[in-house]
Write a protein that holds these residues in place. Sequence first.
Motif, PDB file in Angstrom:
ATOM      1  N   VAL A 181       6.632  -6.885 -52.678  1.00 10.56           N
ATOM      2  CA  VAL A 181       6.962  -5.473 -52.825  1.00 10.56           C
ATOM      3  C   VAL A 181       5.958  -5.107 -51.526  1.00 10.56           C
ATOM      4  O   VAL A 181       5.187  -4.810 -52.268  1.00 10.56           O
ATOM      5  CB  VAL A 181       7.532  -6.033 -53.485  1.00 10.56           C
ATOM      6  CG1 VAL A 181       7.657  -3.383 -53.431  1.00 10.56           C
ATOM      7  CG2 VAL A 181       8.855  -6.166 -54.387  1.00 10.56           C
ATOM      8  N   THR A 182       6.735  -4.369 -50.587  1.00 15.13           N
ATOM      9  CA  THR A 182       5.473  -3.604 -49.883  1.00 15.13           C
ATOM     10  C   THR A 182       5.925  -1.688 -50.921  1.00 15.13           C
ATOM     11  O   THR A 182       6.817  -1.656 -50.659  1.00 15.13           O
ATOM     12  CB  THR A 182       6.384  -3.407 -48.131  1.00 15.13           C
ATOM     13  OG1 THR A 182       6.308  -4.901 -48.096  1.00 15.13           O
ATOM     14  CG2 THR A 182       5.117  -2.586 -48.091  1.00 15.13           C
ATOM     15  N   LEU A 183       4.802  -1.637 -51.137  1.00 21.02           N
ATOM     16  CA  LEU A 183       5.296   0.028 -50.767  1.00 21.02           C
ATOM     17  C   LEU A 183       5.147   1.032 -50.334  1.00 21.02           C
ATOM     18  O   LEU A 183       5.009   0.842 -49.434  1.00 21.02           O
ATOM     19  CB  LEU A 183       3.429   0.302 -51.954  1.00 21.02           C
ATOM     20  CG  LEU A 183       3.599  -0.816 -53.754  1.00 21.02           C
ATOM     21  CD1 LEU A 183       2.594  -0.067 -54.380  1.00 21.02           C
ATOM     22  CD2 LEU A 183       4.905  -0.505 -54.933  1.00 21.02           C
ATOM     23  N   ARG A 184       5.797   2.327 -50.496  1.00 19.08           N
ATOM     24  CA  ARG A 184       5.644   3.290 -49.902  1.00 19.08           C
ATOM     25  C   ARG A 184       5.958   4.384 -50.115  1.00 19.08           C
ATOM     26  O   ARG A 184       5.882   4.601 -51.572  1.00 19.08           O
ATOM     27  CB  ARG A 184       7.616   3.610 -49.325  1.00 19.08           C
ATOM     28  CG  ARG A 184       7.692   2.525 -48.183  1.00 19.08           C
ATOM     29  CD  ARG A 184       9.881   2.608 -48.296  1.00 19.08           C
ATOM     30  NE  ARG A 184      10.773   1.193 -48.401  1.00 19.08           N
ATOM     31  CZ  ARG A 184      11.712   1.267 -47.975  1.00 19.08           C
ATOM     32  NH1 ARG A 184      12.218   2.336 -48.379  1.00 19.08           N
ATOM     33  NH2 ARG A 184      12.369   0.457 -47.789  1.00 19.08           N
ATOM     34  N   ALA A 185       4.986   5.716 -49.695  1.00  9.96           N
ATOM     35  CA  ALA A 185       4.743   7.045 -50.069  1.00  9.96           C
ATOM     36  C   ALA A 185       6.118   7.800 -50.692  1.00  9.96           C
ATOM     37  O   ALA A 185       7.318   7.440 -49.797  1.00  9.96           O
ATOM     38  CB  ALA A 185       4.521   7.862 -48.802  1.00  9.96           C
TER      39      ALA A 185
END
Length: 319
Positions: A181-185
């Motif tokens: 998983v890549t986090l986003r603002a």
Amino acid sequence: MPSYAELKARSDAPAGSAWGIFGADDQIGTVNLLTEEIAVQAATLVRKGTSFGLDYDLNAFTPPVSPYRKALVHCEVCRLDGQVHDDYVNDFFPQAGSHIDGLRHHKHSVHGFYNNVDDYLVGSGTPDLGVQHIGRRGMVGRGVLVDVARYRQLIGRPIDLMQGDPITLTDLQGALKSQGVTLRAGDMLLLHTGWAEHFVALNIETQQHLIKERTFCGLAQSEEMLAWLWDNHFSVVASDTVAVEVMPTVPTSPFDRNVRGMMHPDLIALLGICLGEMWKLDELAKDCATDQVYECMVVSKPITLVGGVGSPCNAIAIK
């Protein structure tokens, strides 16, 4: 958005605070990150139409986990000729079950309430920092489930749900990496530990023992953890645990100025981070483990109680 290191270096406001970042009169903190664009992006995550309610029954946590709260009493009231019924509820504590904490839930022992709101403005029925500000707009965004329970099981360190087992930053980062998983603002972070599911299944004697001992798993208190939560710019940090943080606090907690070394005053009063506690994440976690998709659309509608300290989360995840 400034980094946490930049917030720590501030001289125009308390060091480590986000006061003024969202405006001098801001009332909702990181919920500001849930923009219209974020909502549109979240809607694209609905692929199969499966929905998951993220709140437990209002009386699921009976006895209440907090000794200062009471168990809800639901009185059904018959009206008119006996064919029409209304509901009447006694001892309704909005934070006794799956809930969010509003920004008046904690003040900082040194700096006071979020965004320098005066103490005298925070009272019953007054609007300042009340949960109604969040309720009127609602919360819509991308939810990211971090299955710490399965990750810790996978690496041979299952979470001890009967003890105050700390979840480290390494645990969180390891779980995210394992999930790809890549986090986003603006993400709504959903931390699954399995605690709530475990607790509601216990007999009442064991529940009362845990409540008395105050031993609940959760995030380990540290400056690094606080920085990570801010620097990822989460709009909401929610878990299926009692306080998001571990209780009792870890011996190395640097927050000795706070109540029992908790991060809560820094998270809420200084940073304005919206916290969710005792959310129902078990069914969503099972589905994520099955299809290996850990992102979803999350919608939450807090109650519009003017001056409310908190609210049932009234949340749903849609995949």
